[in-house]
Design a protein around this motif. Structure first.
Motif, PDB file in Angstrom:
ATOM      1  N   ILE A   1      49.554  43.763  37.870  1.00 17.59           N
ATOM      2  CA  ILE A   1      48.780  42.951  36.925  1.00 17.59           C
ATOM      3  C   ILE A   1      49.414  42.853  35.536  1.00 17.59           C
ATOM      4  O   ILE A   1      49.461  41.755  34.967  1.00 17.59           O
ATOM      5  CB  ILE A   1      47.313  43.403  36.890  1.00 17.59           C
TER       6      ILE A   1
ATOM      7  N   TYR B   1      37.022  44.976  35.858  1.00 15.83           N
ATOM      8  CA  TYR B   1      38.441  45.304  35.836  1.00 15.83           C
ATOM      9  C   TYR B   1      39.215  44.335  34.936  1.00 15.83           C
ATOM     10  O   TYR B   1      40.107  44.746  34.190  1.00 15.83           O
ATOM     11  CB  TYR B   1      39.029  45.321  37.247  1.00 15.83           C
ATOM     12  N   ALA B   2      38.853  43.061  34.978  1.00 16.12           N
ATOM     13  CA  ALA B   2      39.514  42.062  34.137  1.00 16.12           C
ATOM     14  C   ALA B   2      39.303  42.374  32.657  1.00 16.12           C
ATOM     15  O   ALA B   2      40.237  42.252  31.857  1.00 16.12           O
ATOM     16  CB  ALA B   2      38.989  40.668  34.463  1.00 16.12           C
TER      17      ALA B   2
ATOM     18  N   VAL C   1      35.486  42.721  39.800  1.00 15.68           N
ATOM     19  CA  VAL C   1      36.601  41.937  39.245  1.00 15.68           C
ATOM     20  C   VAL C   1      36.372  41.700  37.751  1.00 15.68           C
ATOM     21  O   VAL C   1      37.286  41.851  36.946  1.00 15.68           O
ATOM     22  CB  VAL C   1      36.782  40.610  40.005  1.00 15.68           C
ATOM     23  N   ARG C   2      35.147  41.347  37.381  1.00 17.37           N
ATOM     24  CA  ARG C   2      34.818  41.102  35.973  1.00 17.37           C
ATOM     25  C   ARG C   2      35.080  42.356  35.130  1.00 17.37           C
ATOM     26  O   ARG C   2      35.700  42.293  34.072  1.00 17.37           O
ATOM     27  CB  ARG C   2      33.364  40.667  35.849  1.00 17.37           C
TER      28      ARG C   2
ATOM     29  N   LEU D   1      40.831  33.872  37.258  1.00 12.75           N
ATOM     30  CA  LEU D   1      40.452  34.730  38.381  1.00 12.75           C
ATOM     31  C   LEU D   1      39.417  34.014  39.239  1.00 12.75           C
ATOM     32  O   LEU D   1      38.425  33.489  38.733  1.00 12.75           O
ATOM     33  CB  LEU D   1      39.873  36.053  37.880  1.00 12.75           C
TER      34      LEU D   1
ATOM     35  N   THR E   1      40.601  44.845  43.473  1.00 10.65           N
ATOM     36  CA  THR E   1      40.524  45.945  42.503  1.00 10.65           C
ATOM     37  C   THR E   1      40.827  47.292  43.151  1.00 10.65           C
ATOM     38  O   THR E   1      41.298  48.198  42.482  1.00 10.65           O
ATOM     39  CB  THR E   1      39.134  46.024  41.833  1.00 10.65           C
TER      40      THR E   1
ATOM     41  N   ILE F   1      42.843  40.849  31.245  1.00 10.63           N
ATOM     42  CA  ILE F   1      43.523  39.817  32.040  1.00 10.63           C
ATOM     43  C   ILE F   1      43.333  38.469  31.354  1.00 10.63           C
ATOM     44  O   ILE F   1      42.215  38.077  31.030  1.00 10.63           O
ATOM     45  CB  ILE F   1      43.008  39.815  33.490  1.00 10.63           C
TER      46      ILE F   1
END
Length: 178
Positions: A83, A114-115, A111-112, A124, A74, A120
């Protein structure tokens, strides 16, 4: 936000993208031997990675599909640029047996978040530095991000790339494999 700060951010972004592009060109010039690369691909597909819920996963669950495996984080600005292309490729080719998997060198919460922000639509997983070593054996000698490996339906390395990949560049790699 003042225009000066915005211009500075754009300048930093462009510099980072240019460096990533140069790194991609430079480090893709020399390839590892086919045997070493295939052994690393086998190791990658068998490695135990963690999903965003803390459950162990491996890439072998997608055997028989074309895999676009993207190593990212990230905090990596060029990764963030790439992405949207990965999202589009996943949408376009999922019905043809393609699976994009992002392997993040980051913590699950970041990550969660940002996803969710980027919407996304691909898998992941989280990894530690042992996976970065495997990426080095796949051709990422400088151990930089982003790094992408395309595995064909048999699990063999079809393509590797250091730096940002565009949707058009991925299309050129993927169309013959579909």
């Amino acid at each position: 936000m003042p225009a000066v700060n915005r211009r500075r951010q754009v300048g930093v972004f462009l510099a980072a993208a240019a460096i990533a592009g140069f790194a991609g060109y430079y480090f893709n010039q020399a390839r590892l031997s086919s045997a070493a690369t295939e052994a690393a691909a086998q190791e990658l597909t068998q490695a135990s990675l963690t999903d965003l819920n803390g459950k162990a996963q491996s890439l072998s669950q997608w055997r028989g599909r074309i895999l676009v495996v993207n190593f990212w984080a990230t905090w990596c600005l060029p990764c963030r640029v790439e992405i949207p292309a990965l999202i589009k490729v996943q949408t376009k080719y999922a019905a043809n047996g393609l699976k994009v998997v992002g392997i993040a060198f980051d913590n699950a919460a970041k990550v969660r978040d940002y996803a969710a922000e980027m919407e996304i639509n691909y898998g992941l997983l989280l990894a530690g530095m042992e996976i970065m070593t495997i990426s080095m054996d796949l051709g990422n000698r400088a151990q930089v991000l982003p790094f992408t490996v395309v595995l064909d339906r048999t699990g063999k390395v079809a393509y590797t790339h250091v730096g940002v990949l565009t949707e058009a560049a991925l299309d050129l790699v993927l169309l013959p494999l579909l």
